[in-house]
Design a protein around this motif. Structure first.
Motif, short mmCIF file in Angstrom:
data_model
loop_
_atom_site.label_atom_id
_atom_site.label_comp_id
_atom_site.label_asym_id
_atom_site.label_seq_id
_atom_site.Cartn_x
_atom_site.Cartn_y
_atom_site.Cartn_z
N VAL A 101 15.64 -3.50 3.51
CA VAL A 101 15.20 -4.59 2.64
C VAL A 101 13.68 -4.76 2.70
N ILE A 102 13.11 -4.69 3.88
CA ILE A 102 11.67 -4.86 4.02
C ILE A 102 10.91 -3.71 3.37
N VAL A 103 11.35 -2.48 3.61
CA VAL A 103 10.69 -1.32 3.01
C VAL A 103 10.81 -1.38 1.49
N GLY A 104 11.97 -1.72 0.97
CA GLY A 104 12.15 -1.83 -0.47
C GLY A 104 11.27 -2.91 -1.08
N GLY A 105 11.18 -4.04 -0.41
CA GLY A 105 10.33 -5.13 -0.90
C GLY A 105 8.86 -4.76 -0.90
N LEU A 106 8.41 -4.06 0.13
CA LEU A 106 7.02 -3.64 0.19
C LEU A 106 6.69 -2.63 -0.90
N VAL A 107 7.59 -1.70 -1.14
CA VAL A 107 7.36 -0.71 -2.18
C VAL A 107 7.37 -1.38 -3.56
N CYS A 108 8.29 -2.29 -3.79
CA CYS A 108 8.33 -3.02 -5.07
C CYS A 108 7.07 -3.85 -5.27
N ALA A 109 6.60 -4.51 -4.23
CA ALA A 109 5.38 -5.30 -4.35
C ALA A 109 4.18 -4.42 -4.66
N LEU A 110 4.12 -3.24 -4.07
CA LEU A 110 3.02 -2.33 -4.37
C LEU A 110 3.06 -1.87 -5.82
N VAL A 111 4.24 -1.50 -6.30
CA VAL A 111 4.37 -1.04 -7.69
C VAL A 111 4.00 -2.16 -8.66
N ILE A 112 4.44 -3.36 -8.37
CA ILE A 112 4.14 -4.49 -9.24
C ILE A 112 2.64 -4.76 -9.27
N SER A 113 1.99 -4.77 -8.10
CA SER A 113 0.58 -5.13 -8.06
C SER A 113 -0.34 -4.02 -8.55
N VAL A 114 0.08 -2.76 -8.47
CA VAL A 114 -0.78 -1.67 -8.89
C VAL A 114 -0.56 -1.29 -10.35
N PHE A 115 0.68 -1.35 -10.82
CA PHE A 115 0.98 -0.90 -12.17
C PHE A 115 1.31 -2.03 -13.14
#
Length: 70
Positions: free
Chosen positions: A31-45
């Motif tokens: 859950v933590i890894v998925g949330g971090l990856v989703c947050a990165l995708v949202i903030s960068v793209f």
């Protein structure tokens, strides 16, 4: 981005483990890894794309404060 990368790489072994105790630790790590990856995708793209779509040609960024420049 560096914080996300370090946290993701640190939790990746816990997310992929199958050993003793992984039944309690693995779901949290996933859950933590998925949330971090989703947050990165949202903030960068996603956020810059939304800004380009929503911004009007008359929108202007404020001028930087030059008080601290030498």
């Amino acid at each position: 981005m560096m914080t996300m990368l370090v946290a993701t790489l640190g939790l990746l072994p816990a997310a992929l483990s199958h050993g003793i105790g992984s039944d309690a630790q693995r779901p949290f790590a996933i859950v933590i890894v998925g949330g971090l990856v989703c947050a990165l995708v949202i903030s960068v793209f996603l956020l810059p794309t939304l800004y380009v779509w929503i911004a009007r040609p008359t929108d202007v960024l404020p001028q930087p404060d030059t008080e601290f420049e030498n």
